[in-house]
Scaffold this active site. Structure first.
Site, PDB file in Angstrom:
ATOM      1  N   MET A   1      61.699 -76.583  -3.050  1.00 56.01           N
ATOM      2  CA  MET A   1      62.930 -77.187  -3.520  1.00 56.01           C
ATOM      3  C   MET A   1      63.989 -77.032  -2.433  1.00 56.01           C
ATOM      4  SD  MET A   1      65.310 -76.356  -6.886  1.00 56.01           S
ATOM      5  CE  MET A   1      64.036 -75.403  -7.576  1.00 56.01           C
ATOM      6  N   PRO A   2      64.279 -78.068  -1.671  1.00 51.48           N
ATOM      7  CA  PRO A   2      65.297 -77.986  -0.627  1.00 51.48           C
ATOM      8  C   PRO A   2      66.692 -77.797  -1.219  1.00 51.48           C
ATOM      9  CG  PRO A   2      63.896 -79.902  -0.298  1.00 51.48           C
ATOM     10  CD  PRO A   2      63.589 -79.357  -1.643  1.00 51.48           C
ATOM     11  N   LEU A   3      67.461 -76.913  -0.602  1.00 49.29           N
ATOM     12  CA  LEU A   3      68.867 -76.700  -0.952  1.00 49.29           C
ATOM     13  C   LEU A   3      69.664 -76.878   0.326  1.00 49.29           C
ATOM     14  CD1 LEU A   3      71.248 -75.760  -2.697  1.00 49.29           C
ATOM     15  CD2 LEU A   3      70.612 -73.422  -2.110  1.00 49.29           C
TER      16      LEU A   3
END
Length: 75
Positions: A1-3
């Site tokens: 999950m890219p942040l």
């Protein structure tokens, strides 16, 4: 999950910030191939008085530029 976190000096219109979030989201999706629902984008706005570079705040730098422009207009 890219942040992805983006920090900017405050003062931009909400529409411009929304466009930035959209473009960052699209770049991450297209580059990494992750689903839209997995991408998080956070935009943090910092007051110009709370951000410095070279021991000069952004607010001080803007004031210096305004004074310089004002002096040039008076000349």
């Amino acid at each position: 999950m890219p942040l992805i976190e983006v920090t900017l000096a405050e003062g931009r219109e909400p529409e411009r910030l929304r466009a930035l979030m959209h473009q960052v989201h699209a770049a991450v999706r297209d580059t990494l191939g992750v689903p839209d629902a997995s991408i998080r984008v956070i935009v943090r706005e910092v007051p110009a008085t709370h951000w410095s570079a070279g021991d000069v705040t952004l607010a001080e730098r803007a004031a210096e530029r305004s004074a310089t422009v004002g002096e040039a207009a008076d000349a």
